[in-house]
Motif scaffolding. Structure first.
Motif, short mmCIF file in Angstrom:
data_model
loop_
_atom_site.label_atom_id
_atom_site.label_comp_id
_atom_site.label_asym_id
_atom_site.label_seq_id
_atom_site.Cartn_x
_atom_site.Cartn_y
_atom_site.Cartn_z
N LEU A 64 0.75 -1.30 -0.01
CA LEU A 64 -0.37 0.29 0.02
C LEU A 64 0.91 1.55 0.38
O LEU A 64 2.03 1.49 0.53
N PHE A 65 0.27 2.17 -0.49
CA PHE A 65 0.90 3.49 0.39
C PHE A 65 0.46 4.20 1.06
O PHE A 65 -0.81 3.91 1.54
N VAL A 66 1.57 5.26 1.88
CA VAL A 66 1.24 5.75 2.23
C VAL A 66 1.60 7.39 2.20
O VAL A 66 3.11 7.25 1.77
N LEU A 67 0.80 8.20 2.38
CA LEU A 67 1.23 9.97 2.01
C LEU A 67 1.28 10.24 3.63
O LEU A 67 0.36 10.93 4.28
N THR A 73 6.44 10.72 10.24
CA THR A 73 7.07 10.20 9.86
C THR A 73 5.92 9.11 10.32
O THR A 73 5.09 9.62 11.41
N ILE A 74 5.70 7.41 9.16
CA ILE A 74 4.97 6.72 9.85
C ILE A 74 4.72 6.13 11.17
O ILE A 74 5.83 6.41 11.47
N ALA A 156 -6.56 9.36 7.65
CA ALA A 156 -5.90 8.64 9.24
C ALA A 156 -4.95 9.39 9.34
O ALA A 156 -4.54 9.45 9.47
N ASP A 157 -5.44 9.44 11.23
CA ASP A 157 -3.87 10.10 11.76
C ASP A 157 -3.18 8.72 12.30
O ASP A 157 -3.06 8.04 12.60
N VAL A 158 -2.05 8.52 10.66
CA VAL A 158 -1.20 7.98 10.62
C VAL A 158 0.17 7.54 10.77
O VAL A 158 1.24 7.59 10.51
#
Length: 168
Positions: A64-67, A73-74, A156-158
């Motif tokens: 998956l991609f996380v923006l 940072t993640i 979402a807050d990630v």
């Protein structure tokens, strides 16, 4: 004498996907940058509006991609909880290129070889942002809310502040 810009294969794929998305966008081309601050200055946006696209592996052939906004940072615990999984990892550069068609530093959901799911940090929506457009020094400035809609992103807050400094 004027020289017309010849986009790389990755940039051409990203631009075609951006155009097909129906999003309004502005392309910025700039030379090499060495920091978030340099990228932000070149794109005329605050650093927190520069969006990094991170490839995350959920399982075998499941990515998956996380923006992630600049300066953040993640948060792995938050992302694992959102996705209801106990393990996530980041693939190495070769695997990331194999599954997206883009080398690190140029990765974008637009024009990826496969349409992986997208998770956008909640801070992406609500203002203009700049996301990579398939080549070094090439970015698209778009409305963050429209970006998340066009990508069908889960918002979402990630993320957390880089360096673990908490939220500002």
């Amino acid at each position: 004498m004027t020289t017309e810009h010849q986009p790389s294969e990755g940039e051409a794929r990203a631009l075609a996907a951006l155009e097909a998305s129906g999003l309004r966008f502005r392309i910025t081309r700039h030379g090499p940058v060495r920091s978030l601050e340099e990228a932000a200055a070149a794109r005329r946006l605050p650093p927190e509006r520069i969006i990094k696209t991170i490839v995350v592996r959920r399982g075998d052939d499941d990515f998956l991609f996380v923006l992630v906004p600049g300066g953040r940072t993640i948060s792995w615990p938050k992302l694992r909880a959102l996705l209801e999984v106990s393990r996530l990892s980041m693939p190495d550069a070769a695997v990331a290129r194999e599954v997206t068609g883009y080398e690190r530093g140029t990765i974008t959901p637009f024009g990826s070889l496969r349409a992986w799911p997208v998770v956008a940090d909640a801070r992406v929506a609500g203002h203009p942002v700049s996301i990579g457009a398939g080549a070094h020094g090439v970015a698209a400035t778009v409305d963050g809310s429209q970006l998340t809609l066009a990508l069908g992103a889960t918002v979402a807050d990630v993320t957390e502040a880089e360096g673990g400094a908490g939220d500002a």
